[in-house]
Scaffold this active site. Structure first.
Site, mmCIF file in Angstrom:
data_model
loop_
_atom_site.group_PDB
_atom_site.id
_atom_site.type_symbol
_atom_site.label_atom_id
_atom_site.label_comp_id
_atom_site.label_asym_id
_atom_site.label_seq_id
_atom_site.Cartn_x
_atom_site.Cartn_y
_atom_site.Cartn_z
ATOM 1 C CB SER A 1 0.270 3.409 4.759
ATOM 2 O OG SER A 1 1.263 2.294 4.857
ATOM 3 C CB SER B 1 -1.069 0.172 1.112
ATOM 4 O OG SER B 1 -0.197 0.203 2.406
ATOM 5 C CE LYS C 1 0.565 1.025 8.953
ATOM 6 N NZ LYS C 1 0.051 1.694 7.634
ATOM 7 C CB SER D 1 -1.000 6.019 7.197
ATOM 8 O OG SER D 1 -0.218 4.792 7.983
#
Length: 272
Positions: free
Chosen positions: A75, A73, A138, A228
């Site tokens: 994010s 993705s 993350k 995100s």
């Protein structure tokens, strides 16, 4: 992918067990029977002898040394793009058993700014969250005991707003072009400066709030702050969910045989 990890463990243990049984019992029985045909190894033993060493090496490398991961993705843009293939250091935060992720040997703890891969704990308001247990990636923002705030477009840590430097309008390539028009910023985390994307001045920005990080847990955020699904929305990351530290981009490729995009300049890039 959890299914691949399970299959790898099962195949490795299964082939190893076949070889062990053959060495302890089956080979002796064949030798006792005598005869050329009876002394030949069964196909299952032959295949196990061929594949066990390969499976064992892959299992050890993937479980305890470095694991590959594909960015699914946007994010973590602008630092990680869709189609980036990265390597994750599996011993940075402890030696852990495959499948269960149980830590057996402690080797270190995450530092602020580390980019971590972890098993997603799930949204608290979704008991049957289908993404629970999937690998997410993350950046560590809050350490145990920290007070974190995110208001407007500014992150603060223990009451101190971070310094930002505007680096211009973001212009992406390929699938990264979806964030064109966002502002590229340098964010000065204590001890580490990195880049983030934000739509400055957006009315009612998402993910606003204040958090106090409990012991044994972390607050993680994506670098693409307005796009995100991170700890601002689902809570804290338990230490036992950590899988490793992302450290290297080894390929950028989209689609079968890279037909949807290939960016050679990203190969070998470190992850900041």
């Amino acid at each position: 992918m959890k299914w691949f990890e399970i299959a790898l463990v099962v195949l490795t243990l299964g082939s190893g067990l076949v070889l062990l049984l053959d060495k302890l019992f089956l080979a002796r029985r064949r030798a006792a029977r005598g005869g050329l045909l009876d002394s030949e190894e069964p196909a299952l033993v032959d295949y196990s002898r061929a594949f066990f060493p390969v499976l064992a090496v892959v299992l050890v490398l993937r479980s305890f040394i470095a694991e590959p991961y594909k960015i699914p993705s946007s994010s973590m843009m602008p630092n990680l793009l869709i189609g980036d293939f990265i390597l994750v250091n599996k011993f940075a935060y402890g030696i852990r058993l495959p499948i269960t992720n149980t830590k057996v040997i402690p080797t270190g703890e995450p530092k602020r700014g580390d980019v971590v891969v972890f098993q997603f704990p799930g949204h608290p308001d979704m008991p049957g969250d289908p993404q629970r247990g999937e690998n997410f990636i993350k950046r560590v923002i809050g350490l145990p005991g920290d007070r974190i705030g995110f208001h407007g477009d500014t992150l603060s840590i223990n009451g101190q707003p971070l310094a930002y430097e505007v680096r211009g309008e973001y212009v992406g390539k390929g699938r990264g072009a979806e964030m064109n028009g966002a502002t590229l910023l340098s964010e000065a985390l204590p001890g580490r400066t990195h880049t983030v994307l934000e739509y400055l001045g957006r009315a009612n920005p998402a993910g606003q709030g204040d958090w106090e990080v409990p012991q044994g847990q972390y607050l993680v955020m994506g670098d693409n702050r307005d796009n995100s699904d991170d700890g601002r929305f689902w809570g804290f990351l338990p230490e036992q969910n950590l899988r490793g530290k992302a450290f290297l981009i080894w390929l950028n490729c989209s689609g079968w045989f890279c037909k949807d995009g290939f960016e050679p300049s990203r190969i070998g890039s470190g992850i900041q």
